[in-house]
Write an enzyme that holds these catalytic residues in place. Structure first.
Site, PDB file in Angstrom:
ATOM      1  N   ASP A 170      -2.526   1.913  -4.647  1.00  0.00           N
ATOM      2  CA  ASP A 170      -3.625   2.164  -4.152  1.00  0.00           C
ATOM      3  C   ASP A 170      -4.919   1.090  -4.220  1.00  0.00           C
ATOM      4  OD1 ASP A 170      -2.719   4.394  -2.768  1.00  0.00           O
ATOM      5  OD2 ASP A 170      -3.353   5.638  -4.631  1.00  0.00           O
ATOM      6  N   HIS A 198       0.726  -1.158   0.103  1.00  0.00           N
ATOM      7  CA  HIS A 198       0.087   0.138   0.154  1.00  0.00           C
ATOM      8  C   HIS A 198       0.529   1.358  -0.076  1.00  0.00           C
ATOM      9  CE1 HIS A 198      -3.523   1.930   0.049  1.00  0.00           C
ATOM     10  NE2 HIS A 198      -4.227   1.304   0.864  1.00  0.00           N
TER      11      HIS A 198
END
Length: 456
Positions: free
Chosen positions: A434, A430
């Site tokens: 995204d 992450h």
């Protein structure tokens, strides 16, 4: 004429190797291309052949020494006659001459070369100076146990384990371990994966917690009748270090998809017998790999790696395919997979799987992957999230294929059918990826497999 054998390039990103075992000794006659030394790296093990025939006159490093690429390993006298082969064979590793000794230490690391790459990595992570350790391994080699022993001794006595002196121990020492959160600021940097071989502040803090400087303590092991203690093999230790590093440095997120393989299965059934005659096994994994390669071209962020303050989108799509062997999991690489049709991918999977199980992988076979795929094997399970293989930002784990009842639309009407169905789990980093990108990528992989539109 004397020929000096040097540490050859052992593959992309491999800068050094550890002398695991000498296969010859001083005074021994060797022939050209005869293996003379076994070299260990963090990727695989290799045997270095003699570049010429002759007599081994000097072994320049010891077993257990870690040396950089280009370092001198041994000297072979090509002019010596075969009769000299009976010359006294001194125990090679112990007789290393003083002059060439500096090659046993990588100049750039600042650490003694008398420890394996995994041990030196552990020492860096635990803030232990290798130069201060008296190695207990063969020839003074520093072992993993040596590093842990020194690290444990250097740790502040956090828990008064013995009840014999409860009243003597004053309270002040206990709070000393509390100020540990100080180095947190660096953890906000996107470059948790710092320069190779270093442990950034955020990771170092987590490692300190794992190493025992926290309120939680793992109860000590007390062996019970029938228990079997199994020491980690070298490969198991490398895998363990890699997995812990990945979980600590990379914020994992997992997303799932359900894939109807009816059309891909029909395409496979149409071609698998013809390819089998060519010696190619047309597996579902080949179709998944083809779909992933195509989707990575459309979602290049998934084909990236993290740097200190940036990330790199790789030009080539090099897919690592997890293969289980008797010694543990390895992830050999199919290079430029997006340029191959399904037939070429299937053949490549067969080749790397065979090399993996035969123990014939080279460092290059394991280097340079930009994304990984893990499959459940013959005895798989429904679904599972995999740990990202560093330094990639994603890994796809596929589950077993089961026939299930599904709803399909025919001429505007919903009907029930039995189709082969598979679950897929995408783990992504992450810091770079995204949810929108990750979900789009997995949706595209699923779409390609459900449409079954592949070039065989």
């Amino acid at each position: 004429m004397a020929t000096t054998v040097v540490m050859p390039p052992l593959g992309e990103s491999v800068l050094e190797g550890t002398v695991g075992k000498w296969l010859v000794q001083e005074g021994q006659r060797v022939e050209r291309d005869q293996p003379v030394v076994e070299i260990l790296t963090d990727k695989t093990d290799s045997e270095i052949p003699a570049p010429a025939s002759g007599l081994v006159v000097k072994l320049l490093v010891n077993e257990g020494d870690t040396v950089p690429i280009g370092a001198r390993l041994l000297e072979i006298d090509e002019t010596a006659s075969g009769a000299v082969a009976a010359a006294p064979a001194a125990p090679a590793p112990a007789a290393a001459p003083a002059a060439p000794a500096p090659v046993a230490e990588p100049a750039s690391s600042g650490e003694p070369g008398r420890a394996s790459p995994a041990v030196r990595k552990l020492a860096r992570e635990m803030d232990v100076d290798l130069g201060s350790i008296e190695g207990t391994g063969q020839g003074g080699v520093v072992t993993r146990e040596d590093v842990l022993r020194v690290a444990s001794a250097a740790r502040p006595a956090a828990a008064p384990a013995r009840p014999s002196a409860p009243a003597i121990a004053p309270p002040p020492p206990a709070p000393v371990a509390a100020p540990a959160p100080a180095p947190r600021p660096a953890a906000t940097s996107p470059g948790v994966l710092a320069a190779p071989g270093t442990a950034p502040a955020g990771l170092a803090e987590a490692l300190r917690v794992l190493s025992g400087q926290s309120a939680f303590k793992v109860p000590p092991y007390q062996q019970q009748p029938g228990d079997k203690v199994v020491p980690f093999s070298r490969r198991r230790r490398i895998i363990a270090d890699h997995m812990v590093y990945s979980k600590l440095s990379s914020p994992h997120v997992v997303t799932f998809a359900e894939c109807d393989l009816h059309k891909t299965s029909a395409l496979r059934d149409k071609h698998k017998d013809a390819l089998k005659k060519e010696g190619v096994s047309l597996t579902f994994l080949a179709f998944v790999t083809a779909a992933v390669a195509r989707a990575l071209r459309e979602y290049p962020v998934m084909n990236s790696r993290v740097l200190e303050d940036a990330y790199v989108q790789h030009r080539d799509v090099n897919l690592g395919i997890a293969v289980e062997t008797d010694e543990g999991l390895v992830v050999p690489v199919i290079r430029k997979a997006d340029e191959l049709r399904v037939r070429g991918i299937a053949r490549a999977i067969d080749e790397i799987a065979t090399k993996s199980r035969d123990g014939k992988l080279t460092p290059d076979d394991l280097a340079g992957k930009t994304f990984s795929i893990s499959n459940p094997g013959r005895k798989g399970n429904l679904v599972g999230g995999a740990i990202i293989s560093q330094p990639n930002v994603g890994i796809l784990r596929i589950g077993e294929i089961k026939k299930r009842v599904v709803v399909v639309e025919n001429d505007g009407q919903d009907t029930i059918a039995i189709h082969p169905v598979m679950y897929m789990a995408l783990s992504y980093d992450h810091r770079v990826v995204d949810g929108v990108v990750a979900n789009g990528f997995l949706f595209r992989v699923n779409e390609l497999l459900e449409k079954g539109e592949f070039e065989i």
